[in-house]
Motif scaffolding. Sequence first.
Motif, PDB file in Angstrom:
ATOM      1  N   LYS B 171       0.806  -1.214   0.000  1.00 21.81           N
ATOM      2  CA  LYS B 171       0.000   0.000   0.000  1.00 21.81           C
ATOM      3  C   LYS B 171       0.846   1.274   0.000  1.00 21.81           C
ATOM      4  N   THR B 172       1.983   1.246   0.657  1.00 21.76           N
ATOM      5  CA  THR B 172       2.764   2.483   0.797  1.00 21.76           C
ATOM      6  C   THR B 172       4.181   2.364   0.256  1.00 21.76           C
ATOM      7  N   THR B 173       4.890   1.322   0.665  1.00 22.62           N
ATOM      8  CA  THR B 173       6.312   1.262   0.359  1.00 22.62           C
ATOM      9  C   THR B 173       6.596   1.103  -1.130  1.00 22.62           C
ATOM     10  N   ALA B 174       5.726   0.353  -1.840  1.00 20.27           N
ATOM     11  CA  ALA B 174       6.011   0.026  -3.241  1.00 20.27           C
ATOM     12  C   ALA B 174       6.228   1.275  -4.094  1.00 20.27           C
ATOM     13  N   LEU B 175       5.453   2.328  -3.862  1.00 13.09           N
ATOM     14  CA  LEU B 175       5.601   3.515  -4.709  1.00 13.09           C
ATOM     15  C   LEU B 175       6.851   4.324  -4.334  1.00 13.09           C
ATOM     16  N   PHE B 176       7.346   4.156  -3.116  1.00 11.08           N
ATOM     17  CA  PHE B 176       8.611   4.807  -2.735  1.00 11.08           C
ATOM     18  C   PHE B 176       9.802   4.107  -3.387  1.00 11.08           C
ATOM     19  N   SER B 177       9.809   2.777  -3.351  1.00  9.22           N
ATOM     20  CA  SER B 177      10.922   2.091  -4.020  1.00  9.22           C
ATOM     21  C   SER B 177      10.817   2.293  -5.529  1.00  9.22           C
ATOM     22  N   CYS B 178       9.602   2.437  -6.025  1.00 11.86           N
ATOM     23  CA  CYS B 178       9.431   2.788  -7.443  1.00 11.86           C
ATOM     24  C   CYS B 178      10.071   4.146  -7.727  1.00 11.86           C
ATOM     25  N   ALA B 179       9.889   5.108  -6.820  1.00  9.48           N
ATOM     26  CA  ALA B 179      10.412   6.461  -7.053  1.00  9.48           C
ATOM     27  C   ALA B 179      11.928   6.447  -7.189  1.00  9.48           C
ATOM     28  N   THR B 180      12.607   5.705  -6.325  1.00  8.12           N
ATOM     29  CA  THR B 180      14.071   5.697  -6.419  1.00  8.12           C
ATOM     30  C   THR B 180      14.553   4.886  -7.620  1.00  8.12           C
ATOM     31  N   THR B 181      13.937   3.715  -7.854  1.00  8.39           N
ATOM     32  CA  THR B 181      14.398   2.894  -8.980  1.00  8.39           C
ATOM     33  C   THR B 181      14.059   3.565 -10.319  1.00  8.39           C
ATOM     34  N   ALA B 182      12.874   4.193 -10.404  1.00 10.66           N
ATOM     35  CA  ALA B 182      12.499   4.855 -11.661  1.00 10.66           C
ATOM     36  C   ALA B 182      13.425   6.044 -11.928  1.00 10.66           C
ATOM     37  N   GLY B 183      13.836   6.747 -10.871  1.00  8.88           N
ATOM     38  CA  GLY B 183      14.785   7.852 -11.060  1.00  8.88           C
ATOM     39  C   GLY B 183      16.090   7.346 -11.668  1.00  8.88           C
ATOM     40  N   ALA B 184      16.550   6.197 -11.189  1.00  7.53           N
ATOM     41  CA  ALA B 184      17.780   5.614 -11.731  1.00  7.53           C
ATOM     42  C   ALA B 184      17.596   5.145 -13.173  1.00  7.53           C
ATOM     43  N   ILE B 185      16.481   4.474 -13.443  1.00 12.27           N
ATOM     44  CA  ILE B 185      16.217   3.985 -14.809  1.00 12.27           C
ATOM     45  C   ILE B 185      16.154   5.162 -15.781  1.00 12.27           C
ATOM     46  N   ALA B 186      15.436   6.215 -15.392  1.00 11.79           N
ATOM     47  CA  ALA B 186      15.289   7.383 -16.276  1.00 11.79           C
ATOM     48  C   ALA B 186      16.645   7.993 -16.596  1.00 11.79           C
ATOM     49  N   ALA B 187      17.593   7.849 -15.677  1.00 11.20           N
ATOM     50  CA  ALA B 187      18.931   8.397 -15.891  1.00 11.20           C
ATOM     51  C   ALA B 187      19.882   7.375 -16.520  1.00 11.20           C
ATOM     52  N   GLY B 188      19.350   6.213 -16.860  1.00 11.95           N
ATOM     53  CA  GLY B 188      20.185   5.197 -17.494  1.00 11.95           C
ATOM     54  C   GLY B 188      21.114   4.474 -16.539  1.00 11.95           C
ATOM     55  N   SER B 189      20.799   4.505 -15.235  1.00 11.18           N
ATOM     56  CA  SER B 189      21.643   3.834 -14.246  1.00 11.18           C
ATOM     57  C   SER B 189      21.001   2.545 -13.738  1.00 11.18           C
ATOM     58  N   ASP B 190      21.786   1.794 -12.986  1.00 14.16           N
ATOM     59  CA  ASP B 190      21.303   0.537 -12.413  1.00 14.16           C
ATOM     60  C   ASP B 190      20.279   0.822 -11.313  1.00 14.16           C
ATOM     61  N   PRO B 191      19.041   0.363 -11.469  1.00 20.10           N
ATOM     62  CA  PRO B 191      18.028   0.671 -10.446  1.00 20.10           C
ATOM     63  C   PRO B 191      18.214  -0.102  -9.137  1.00 20.10           C
ATOM     64  N   GLN B 192      18.849  -1.279  -9.213  1.00 19.27           N
ATOM     65  CA  GLN B 192      18.871  -2.155  -8.039  1.00 19.27           C
ATOM     66  C   GLN B 192      19.536  -1.515  -6.821  1.00 19.27           C
ATOM     67  N   VAL B 193      20.623  -0.769  -7.045  1.00 22.16           N
ATOM     68  CA  VAL B 193      21.335  -0.190  -5.900  1.00 22.16           C
ATOM     69  C   VAL B 193      20.502   0.893  -5.212  1.00 22.16           C
ATOM     70  N   TRP B 194      19.454   1.354  -5.880  1.00 24.41           N
ATOM     71  CA  TRP B 194      18.611   2.417  -5.318  1.00 24.41           C
ATOM     72  C   TRP B 194      17.356   1.886  -4.645  1.00 24.41           C
ATOM     73  N   TYR B 195      17.112   0.593  -4.770  1.00 24.38           N
ATOM     74  CA  TYR B 195      15.875   0.034  -4.238  1.00 24.38           C
ATOM     75  C   TYR B 195      15.745   0.259  -2.730  1.00 24.38           C
ATOM     76  N   GLY B 196      16.822  -0.001  -1.997  1.00 23.71           N
ATOM     77  CA  GLY B 196      16.773   0.060  -0.543  1.00 23.71           C
ATOM     78  C   GLY B 196      16.430   1.436   0.011  1.00 23.71           C
ATOM     79  N   VAL B 197      16.910   2.478  -0.657  1.00 24.76           N
ATOM     80  CA  VAL B 197      16.635   3.845  -0.185  1.00 24.76           C
ATOM     81  C   VAL B 197      15.128   4.093  -0.184  1.00 24.76           C
ATOM     82  N   GLY B 198      14.480   3.782  -1.308  1.00 20.11           N
ATOM     83  CA  GLY B 198      13.038   3.997  -1.398  1.00 20.11           C
ATOM     84  C   GLY B 198      12.272   3.075  -0.471  1.00 20.11           C
ATOM     85  N   ASP B 199      12.731   1.833  -0.408  1.00 22.20           N
ATOM     86  CA  ASP B 199      12.051   0.843   0.423  1.00 22.20           C
ATOM     87  C   ASP B 199      12.044   1.272   1.895  1.00 22.20           C
ATOM     88  N   GLU B 200      13.184   1.711   2.405  1.00 20.95           N
ATOM     89  CA  GLU B 200      13.267   2.111   3.810  1.00 20.95           C
ATOM     90  C   GLU B 200      12.505   3.418   4.071  1.00 20.95           C
TER      91      GLU B 200
END
Lengths: 290, 290
Positions: B171-200
């Motif tokens: 309900k809540t966390t998924a869209l936060f981890s989406c925000a960090t991973t999507a920011g990385a994808i949009a910039a052409g970077s690896d999204p996985q290393v950013w997952y934890g920031v959004g998740d936490e």
Amino acid sequence: MDVQARIERALERALSYAAGNNGQPKQLVEAMRYSVFPGGARVRPRLCLAVAYSCGDPAPEASDAAAAAIELLHCASLVHDDMPCFDNADLRRGKPTVHEAFGEPLALLAGDALIVLAFETIARECALVPERIGPLISTLGRSVGMPYGIVAGQAWESEPEIVLEDYHRAKTTALFSCATTAGAIAAGSDPQVWYGVGDELGNAYQVADDLRDAVSTESELGKPIGQDERNCRPNAVSELGIEGALARLVGHVQAAVDAIPPCPGSAQLEQLIKSEAKRLRPKSLAQHAA
Amino acid sequence: MDVQARIERALERALSYAAGNNGQPKQLVEAMRYSVFPGGARVRPRLCLAVAYSCGDPAPEASDAAAAAIELLHCASLVHDDMPCFDNADLRRGKPTVHEAFGEPLALLAGDALIVLAFETIARECALVPERIGPLISTLGRSVGMPYGIVAGQAWESEPEIVLEDYHRAKTTALFSCATTAGAIAAGSDPQVWYGVGDELGNAYQVADDLRDAVSTESELGKPIGQDERNCRPNAVSELGIEGALARLVGHVQAAVDAIPPCPGSAQLEQLIKSEAKRLRPKSLAQHAA
């Protein structure tokens, strides 16, 4: 594999991703499946695959995805359209509507989830032809979103004055022209030459829908009838009368056939359109057959 | 241009396409704008752009599109969540909810249209980096759809037994981890290393939301309070008490900061997370500040 089997398999595959393996809310999985299976005539995905076939269908996983996505969006619109704040219908495809069977919250969520799943399906299945993802998403979005897709059509019902042509084009026709253009895009062909086929068949479908709502029986349709009159909704029968609406239906079917560009699958596509036109005509009007 | 201006401009641009020029149902256009403007804290798109910045942001039109799409999906979830069949809330961001202002049909359609618009925005704005459309659509879809996105979170509320962790994550966390991973994808970077920031940060946000629902005032939040208790919904306060929930909040914020990988924008991102954490803490609990 025949077309019907391809469609059902593509839908099963899409739904299997939505179902998850662990940690998912189970009733929403059930409500989504209930919304999609067993299906109706699947006319939009059949149209999509028929066009893809006519264009050589070099990437069947992409055309399958497009067909499935279109049907998922159609099912989503039916679920939301049936809800109490719109048609308040209790019957669909001969069984209780989703909100009757699962309650309003899960019906609303099933519609939302099917919309999301449609776009995810395109992104997931087009890995081998990634250049088609953007055009497919855009085409699907235009046919269901604002300002001219299905939700726009529904929203016309809340306007003080309805522009009948805009209303019908958005509510019904848009997803038909999407079906033909998406079939072409999925096959790597020019979508523009296929727009007219879907557009005219969609117009025919809308007129047929109005006719059936006016003269069919509930058991024939598997859903409530007289919805347009009950909801004071503008429609082709109230505008043109039954004879006039029938003549318009015949005209749109012929225009759809005439719009088919020269291609290997043209005979098959013509047959699909004509058999649809026959199926759509209410039984009680059989004597009016042209 | 500062971040807030980029976000509002990207949202204005997306909404302008939905508004159309001619032949559109006007009230739904209004309902969509009402749902999106004026916004709340825009924390998810800010997070998305902060990560894109940290990754060099070589394609700002793609990161703007990702940020806007995430906010559109968030707004859609609020509109549907407020409806009578869910929270039946009459106030949101200090003004009447969409269904109170426009009626249930247009609220339901506004949510649907915003979901569609989110995906269309990605397809439309990423023309220069088309290889990122598929990954962005997939990431967005996962965070809002079934089995683990926002609609799954909502659907948990209809289950006979709720798994608290799955419920909150969807309900809540998924869209936060989406925000960090999507920011990385949009910039052409690896999204996985950013997952934890959004998740936490998402976990922190969920705990903070539970705390605010339990101890804030309606005027402080601009929406009804006590919703969890009224709807017998499991939450961190009923599970851990106020002190325990506060400690968990602090832990998640620190974990989010610790998860930031070494990058040029790390200080800015840390600042964003800490200011969010401060903003989220209910005023009446200020004396508990760590």
